[in-house]
Design a protein around this motif. Structure first.
Motif, PDB file in Angstrom:
ATOM      1  N   SER A  53      32.768  31.698 -19.759  1.00 22.41           N
ATOM      2  CA  SER A  53      33.662  32.691 -20.239  1.00 22.41           C
ATOM      3  C   SER A  53      34.750  32.190 -21.183  1.00 22.41           C
ATOM      4  O   SER A  53      35.372  32.741 -21.775  1.00 22.41           O
ATOM      5  CB  SER A  53      34.697  33.521 -19.087  1.00 22.41           C
ATOM      6  OG  SER A  53      34.044  32.975 -18.068  1.00 22.41           O
ATOM      7  N   TYR A  54      34.859  30.956 -21.491  1.00 21.08           N
ATOM      8  CA  TYR A  54      36.019  30.421 -22.374  1.00 21.08           C
ATOM      9  C   TYR A  54      35.494  28.972 -23.206  1.00 21.08           C
ATOM     10  O   TYR A  54      34.665  28.419 -22.528  1.00 21.08           O
ATOM     11  CB  TYR A  54      37.237  30.213 -21.494  1.00 21.08           C
ATOM     12  CG  TYR A  54      37.157  29.056 -20.630  1.00 21.08           C
ATOM     13  CD1 TYR A  54      37.399  27.805 -20.823  1.00 21.08           C
ATOM     14  CD2 TYR A  54      36.984  29.730 -19.319  1.00 21.08           C
ATOM     15  CE1 TYR A  54      37.341  26.944 -19.842  1.00 21.08           C
ATOM     16  CE2 TYR A  54      37.007  28.757 -18.418  1.00 21.08           C
ATOM     17  CZ  TYR A  54      37.074  27.398 -18.452  1.00 21.08           C
ATOM     18  OH  TYR A  54      37.180  26.351 -17.438  1.00 21.08           O
ATOM     19  N   ASP A  55      36.328  28.927 -24.041  1.00 22.09           N
ATOM     20  CA  ASP A  55      35.879  27.548 -24.786  1.00 22.09           C
ATOM     21  C   ASP A  55      36.603  26.485 -24.299  1.00 22.09           C
ATOM     22  O   ASP A  55      38.063  26.560 -24.226  1.00 22.09           O
ATOM     23  CB  ASP A  55      36.545  27.988 -26.291  1.00 22.09           C
ATOM     24  CG  ASP A  55      36.071  26.579 -27.238  1.00 22.09           C
ATOM     25  OD1 ASP A  55      35.304  26.865 -28.184  1.00 22.09           O
ATOM     26  OD2 ASP A  55      36.492  25.615 -26.984  1.00 22.09           O
ATOM     27  N   PHE A  56      35.882  25.722 -23.718  1.00 24.41           N
ATOM     28  CA  PHE A  56      36.694  24.386 -22.777  1.00 24.41           C
ATOM     29  C   PHE A  56      37.646  23.745 -23.627  1.00 24.41           C
ATOM     30  O   PHE A  56      38.804  23.526 -23.325  1.00 24.41           O
ATOM     31  CB  PHE A  56      35.507  23.822 -22.615  1.00 24.41           C
ATOM     32  CG  PHE A  56      35.843  22.736 -21.401  1.00 24.41           C
ATOM     33  CD1 PHE A  56      35.669  23.008 -20.128  1.00 24.41           C
ATOM     34  CD2 PHE A  56      36.191  21.248 -21.516  1.00 24.41           C
ATOM     35  CE1 PHE A  56      36.182  22.348 -19.014  1.00 24.41           C
ATOM     36  CE2 PHE A  56      36.511  20.512 -20.482  1.00 24.41           C
ATOM     37  CZ  PHE A  56      36.426  20.992 -19.258  1.00 24.41           C
ATOM     38  N   ALA A  57      37.135  23.322 -25.020  1.00 26.59           N
ATOM     39  CA  ALA A  57      38.137  22.524 -25.907  1.00 26.59           C
ATOM     40  C   ALA A  57      39.203  23.311 -26.090  1.00 26.59           C
ATOM     41  O   ALA A  57      40.727  22.648 -26.088  1.00 26.59           O
ATOM     42  CB  ALA A  57      37.446  22.189 -27.009  1.00 26.59           C
ATOM     43  N   ASP A  58      39.411  24.502 -26.612  1.00 31.18           N
ATOM     44  CA  ASP A  58      40.477  25.254 -26.677  1.00 31.18           C
ATOM     45  C   ASP A  58      41.640  25.259 -25.453  1.00 31.18           C
ATOM     46  O   ASP A  58      42.716  25.189 -25.690  1.00 31.18           O
ATOM     47  CB  ASP A  58      40.236  26.804 -26.939  1.00 31.18           C
ATOM     48  CG  ASP A  58      39.651  26.963 -28.357  1.00 31.18           C
ATOM     49  OD1 ASP A  58      39.732  26.081 -29.084  1.00 31.18           O
ATOM     50  OD2 ASP A  58      39.263  27.959 -28.789  1.00 31.18           O
ATOM     51  N   VAL A  59      40.928  25.701 -24.239  1.00 34.33           N
ATOM     52  CA  VAL A  59      41.689  25.684 -23.010  1.00 34.33           C
ATOM     53  C   VAL A  59      42.504  24.206 -22.755  1.00 34.33           C
ATOM     54  O   VAL A  59      43.737  24.281 -22.459  1.00 34.33           O
ATOM     55  CB  VAL A  59      41.069  26.332 -21.941  1.00 34.33           C
ATOM     56  CG1 VAL A  59      41.629  26.089 -20.543  1.00 34.33           C
ATOM     57  CG2 VAL A  59      40.510  27.876 -22.226  1.00 34.33           C
ATOM     58  N   ALA A  60      41.670  23.217 -23.001  1.00 34.55           N
ATOM     59  CA  ALA A  60      42.342  21.977 -22.903  1.00 34.55           C
ATOM     60  C   ALA A  60      43.341  21.651 -23.838  1.00 34.55           C
ATOM     61  O   ALA A  60      44.460  21.065 -23.269  1.00 34.55           O
ATOM     62  CB  ALA A  60      41.093  21.142 -22.863  1.00 34.55           C
ATOM     63  N   ALA A  61      43.279  22.280 -25.135  1.00 32.18           N
ATOM     64  CA  ALA A  61      44.146  21.850 -26.081  1.00 32.18           C
ATOM     65  C   ALA A  61      45.593  22.723 -25.389  1.00 32.18           C
ATOM     66  O   ALA A  61      46.643  22.258 -25.664  1.00 32.18           O
ATOM     67  CB  ALA A  61      43.708  22.352 -27.146  1.00 32.18           C
ATOM     68  N   ILE A  62      45.245  23.900 -24.999  1.00 31.40           N
ATOM     69  CA  ILE A  62      46.717  24.678 -24.684  1.00 31.40           C
ATOM     70  C   ILE A  62      47.235  24.159 -23.487  1.00 31.40           C
ATOM     71  O   ILE A  62      48.543  24.019 -23.411  1.00 31.40           O
ATOM     72  CB  ILE A  62      46.153  26.111 -24.670  1.00 31.40           C
ATOM     73  CG1 ILE A  62      45.774  26.623 -25.769  1.00 31.40           C
ATOM     74  CG2 ILE A  62      47.434  26.959 -23.911  1.00 31.40           C
ATOM     75  CD1 ILE A  62      44.834  28.067 -25.524  1.00 31.40           C
ATOM     76  N   LEU A  63      46.531  23.464 -22.597  1.00 30.59           N
ATOM     77  CA  LEU A  63      47.066  22.877 -21.505  1.00 30.59           C
ATOM     78  C   LEU A  63      47.678  21.663 -21.775  1.00 30.59           C
ATOM     79  O   LEU A  63      48.890  21.392 -21.172  1.00 30.59           O
ATOM     80  CB  LEU A  63      45.803  22.554 -20.422  1.00 30.59           C
ATOM     81  CG  LEU A  63      46.253  21.845 -19.301  1.00 30.59           C
ATOM     82  CD1 LEU A  63      47.293  22.342 -18.522  1.00 30.59           C
ATOM     83  CD2 LEU A  63      44.846  21.273 -18.360  1.00 30.59           C
TER      84      LEU A  63
END
Ligand SMILES: Nc1nc2c(ncn2[C@@H]2O[C@H](COP(=O)(O)OP(=O)(O)OP(=O)(O)O)[C@@H](O)[C@H]2O)c(=O)[nH]1
Length: 242
Positions: A198-208
């Motif tokens: 359901s989401y872009d793994f790399a984008d979420v990692a970057a925000i984290l």
């Protein structure tokens, strides 16, 4: 983070409402790390006058300070919470006792009407992957529902006896995800409470990474130590790349 299909949400909502109607007491399981992101704004209206117990699962993943802070927060709103560990089964006996006493009015009312008492019916509901099945298995001390590290695997309806005066719905009620709230959705993704598709793994990692860099208890020094990289003025994406 992508929205579920509207049809899927409507179906889950309908299923859940049907299940809630059968319960005297609702045990709502949340992820103790993100208790506000793992509930639904419509939950109160769905509950009507049914009693609710909030279970903060994965207590092993939060600090004692955070546990106390959340307990204070909820008790100031008159809400009873109990901490649990679905893997080890901590908190489940107390939960059984609380469920029985929360719904004791059911039998007071029956007696007033001249009816015989019946077992109290409790149901476990919550977002996908918060630990509902693990908790039911622990309560029943049997492996009845499949517990899997994957969101959204359980269905079907059956009551299971728990002692002589409590019955438990053996399949958890799944709350439809409120993905329209992107802040909550992001927390769900970070805590692995939502399917990776359901989401872009790399984008979420970057925000984290961005959040952690700004966090007073983490910061760039922690990154330097752990990953041996210099991250002073970097954005989250760049840090992930390094
Ligand atoms: N660390 C930790 N992990 C837990 C705890 N409780 C459950 N888990 C893990 O969380 C994952 C999800 O647990 P389930 O019981 O399958 O969750 P569920 O809410 O029934 O999931 P669905 O059926 O998909 O809605 C599993 O890998 C469990 O082992 C806990 O208290 N602490």
């Amino acid at each position: 983070i992508n929205q579920w299909y509207p049809g899927h949400i409507a179906k889950t909502e309908k299923e859940l409402k049907g299940q809630l109607k059968l319960m005297d007491v609702v045990i709502e399981v949340r992820d103790a790390r993100i208790p506000l992101a793992t509930t639904h704004p419509k939950m109160d209206s769905w509950l009507g006058n049914r009693r609710r117990i909030i279970v903060m699962n994965r207590e092993d993943m939060v600090s004692a300070d955070d546990r106390n802070a959340w307990a204070t927060y909820f008790s100031s709103q008159g809400i009873k919470v109990i901490y649990s560990n679905g893997q080890l089964g901590m908190g489940t006996m107390k939960l059984g006792r609380m469920a029985k006493s929360a719904a004791s009015t059911v039998n007071t009312r029956r007696r007033e009407k001249g009816l015989l008492p019946r077992p109290v019916r409790a149901g476990i509901v919550g977002y996908p992957n918060v630990g509902k099945s693990s908790l039911i298995n622990r309560l029943l001390k049997r492996r009845m529902c499949p517990a899997a590290p994957r969101p959204g695997v359980t269905r079907e309806l059956k009551w299971v006896r728990f002692g002589k005066d409590l019955e438990l719905l053996d399949s958890p009620g799944i709350l439809p995800m409120r993905i329209s709230d992107q802040t909550a959705a992001l927390k769900l993704a970070i805590c692995d409470d939502i399917g990776e598709r359901s989401y872009d793994f790399a984008d979420v990692a970057a925000i984290l990474v961005q959040i952690l860099l700004r966090h007073p208890a983490v910061g760039s020094e922690a990154f330097r130590k752990r990953y041996k990289i210099d991250v002073d003025s970097d954005c989250g994406k760049l840090v992930c790349h390094k």
